[in-house]
Design a protein around this motif. Structure first.
Motif, PDB file in Angstrom:
ATOM      1  N   PRO A 110      37.657   9.951  47.326  1.00  0.00           N
ATOM      2  CA  PRO A 110      37.794  10.608  48.630  1.00  0.00           C
ATOM      3  C   PRO A 110      36.844  11.789  48.738  1.00  0.00           C
ATOM      4  O   PRO A 110      36.535  12.451  47.748  1.00  0.00           O
ATOM      5  N   ALA A 111      36.378  12.051  49.955  1.00  0.00           N
ATOM      6  CA  ALA A 111      35.425  13.148  50.156  1.00  0.00           C
ATOM      7  C   ALA A 111      35.996  14.476  49.705  1.00  0.00           C
ATOM      8  O   ALA A 111      35.280  15.341  49.197  1.00  0.00           O
ATOM      9  N   SER A 112      37.317  14.667  49.878  1.00  0.00           N
ATOM     10  CA  SER A 112      37.941  15.941  49.519  1.00  0.00           C
ATOM     11  C   SER A 112      37.960  16.180  48.012  1.00  0.00           C
ATOM     12  O   SER A 112      38.160  17.300  47.560  1.00  0.00           O
ATOM     13  N   GLU A 113      37.747  15.102  47.195  1.00  0.00           N
ATOM     14  CA  GLU A 113      37.808  15.239  45.749  1.00  0.00           C
ATOM     15  C   GLU A 113      36.442  15.214  45.080  1.00  0.00           C
ATOM     16  O   GLU A 113      36.346  15.297  43.856  1.00  0.00           O
ATOM     17  N   ALA A 170      34.677   7.742  56.597  1.00  0.00           N
ATOM     18  CA  ALA A 170      34.934   8.141  55.223  1.00  0.00           C
ATOM     19  C   ALA A 170      33.644   8.083  54.417  1.00  0.00           C
ATOM     20  O   ALA A 170      32.665   7.442  54.809  1.00  0.00           O
ATOM     21  N   ASP A 190      32.094  13.611  58.373  1.00  0.00           N
ATOM     22  CA  ASP A 190      33.160  13.253  57.449  1.00  0.00           C
ATOM     23  C   ASP A 190      34.506  13.210  58.177  1.00  0.00           C
ATOM     24  O   ASP A 190      34.906  14.173  58.837  1.00  0.00           O
ATOM     25  N   ALA A 191      35.223  12.088  58.060  1.00  0.00           N
ATOM     26  CA  ALA A 191      36.484  11.911  58.776  1.00  0.00           C
ATOM     27  C   ALA A 191      37.578  12.841  58.263  1.00  0.00           C
ATOM     28  O   ALA A 191      38.475  13.216  59.016  1.00  0.00           O
ATOM     29  N   GLU A 192      37.508  13.251  56.979  1.00  0.00           N
ATOM     30  CA  GLU A 192      38.553  14.104  56.424  1.00  0.00           C
ATOM     31  C   GLU A 192      38.296  15.581  56.703  1.00  0.00           C
ATOM     32  O   GLU A 192      39.196  16.322  57.080  1.00  0.00           O
ATOM     33  N   THR A 193      37.037  16.014  56.504  1.00  0.00           N
ATOM     34  CA  THR A 193      36.726  17.439  56.643  1.00  0.00           C
ATOM     35  C   THR A 193      36.160  17.802  57.998  1.00  0.00           C
ATOM     36  O   THR A 193      36.057  18.982  58.332  1.00  0.00           O
ATOM     37  N   LYS A 194      35.745  16.788  58.798  1.00  0.00           N
ATOM     38  CA  LYS A 194      35.104  16.988  60.097  1.00  0.00           C
ATOM     39  C   LYS A 194      33.781  17.743  59.976  1.00  0.00           C
ATOM     40  O   LYS A 194      33.301  18.319  60.951  1.00  0.00           O
ATOM     41  N   SER A 197      27.691  15.801  57.334  1.00  0.00           N
ATOM     42  CA  SER A 197      27.441  15.526  55.924  1.00  0.00           C
ATOM     43  C   SER A 197      26.301  14.533  55.784  1.00  0.00           C
ATOM     44  O   SER A 197      25.972  13.799  56.713  1.00  0.00           O
ATOM     45  N   HIS A 211      27.669  18.551  52.209  1.00  0.00           N
ATOM     46  CA  HIS A 211      28.505  18.886  53.352  1.00  0.00           C
ATOM     47  C   HIS A 211      28.037  20.221  53.918  1.00  0.00           C
ATOM     48  O   HIS A 211      27.718  21.145  53.165  1.00  0.00           O
TER      49      HIS A 211
END
Length: 231
Positions: A110-113, A170, A190-194, A197, A211
């Motif tokens: 995942p992008a957040s990780e 994603a 990015d769909a998670e962080t908006k 990127s 990012h």
């Protein structure tokens, strides 16, 4: 499915239009991607005599209910350029077809990780530059402005500017899209962080991701701006 052939600053002979219809075998394309809606073929010509061996360029854009696939090539005549672009398009469609039947989603990050999973993440300064880019700006190199770009050093410079609409996606989908268009980088939201990127190819089978914070002049986040993906 429709095939649209158009010229950019050049005329397209009727003979070439017929050749395009014969070269782009619709039944073969539809076997690789059954969701195809249209094929756009754009022909352009480079007037510079020094580039006679690459004077004719053909760009093929395939639109479907899935991702857009593009292939382009340049050669000494439009027929040779069409052959090269068609071969690239078929290779990418075949690759996309194989992935569609084999991808299962295991091992995705995942992008957040990414910043936690991948060490030595690249950092951007307050102006959105990496350390190497910032050092390069220290050199006294003459700059000129062409449109919205600043060009360092002397030309000749060819600038192609394109604008595309983009839905948030994603990280693994961005990598997938980059492989489809055959580029070494892919800009996405990015769909998670908006965050705006960019994923890019580093070396071998490694990938990187950068990012950007919406406030380019704010403080840098502790986790860095991006990093490498893959082993």
């Amino acid at each position: 499915m429709d095939i649209v052939v158009k010229g950019r600053k050049t005329e397209v002979p009727e003979r070439f239009r017929k050749h395009v219809a014969e070269k782009l075998k619709l039944d073969k394309v539809q076997k690789l991607d059954g969701k195809v809606i249209s094929l756009d073929v754009e022909v352009s010509k480079e007037p510079n005599p020094r580039q006679a061996d690459r004077s004719d360029r053909v760009e093929i854009t395939l639109r479907s209910r899935g991702p857009v696939v593009r292939a382009e090539a340049a050669a000494a005549d439009p027929y040779a350029a069409l052959d090269l672009a068609t071969a690239k398009l078929e290779a990418r469609l075949r690759k996309e077809h194989d992935k569609r039947h084999s991808r299962r989603g295991n091992g995705r990050i995942p992008a957040s990780e990414v910043a936690v999973t991948v060490p030595d993440a690249a950092r951007l300064n307050g102006h959105g530059l990496t350390a190497s880019e910032e050092a390069a700006q220290q050199d006294k190199v003459p700059t000129t402005r062409m449109g919205s770009l600043e060009i360092q050093g002397e030309g000749p410079v060819v600038v192609r500017e394109k604008t595309h609409s983009a839905a948030p996606m994603a990280l693994d989908q961005a990598l997938y899209e980059m492989e489809l268009v055959g580029h070494d980088f892919y800009l996405f939201v990015d769909a998670e962080t908006k965050q705006p990127s960019v994923v890019y190819r580093r070396h071998a089978y490694d990938y990187g991701v950068i990012h950007l914070n919406s406030d380019a002049f704010g403080e840098e986040s502790p986790g860095g701006a991006g990093g490498a993906l893959g082993g």
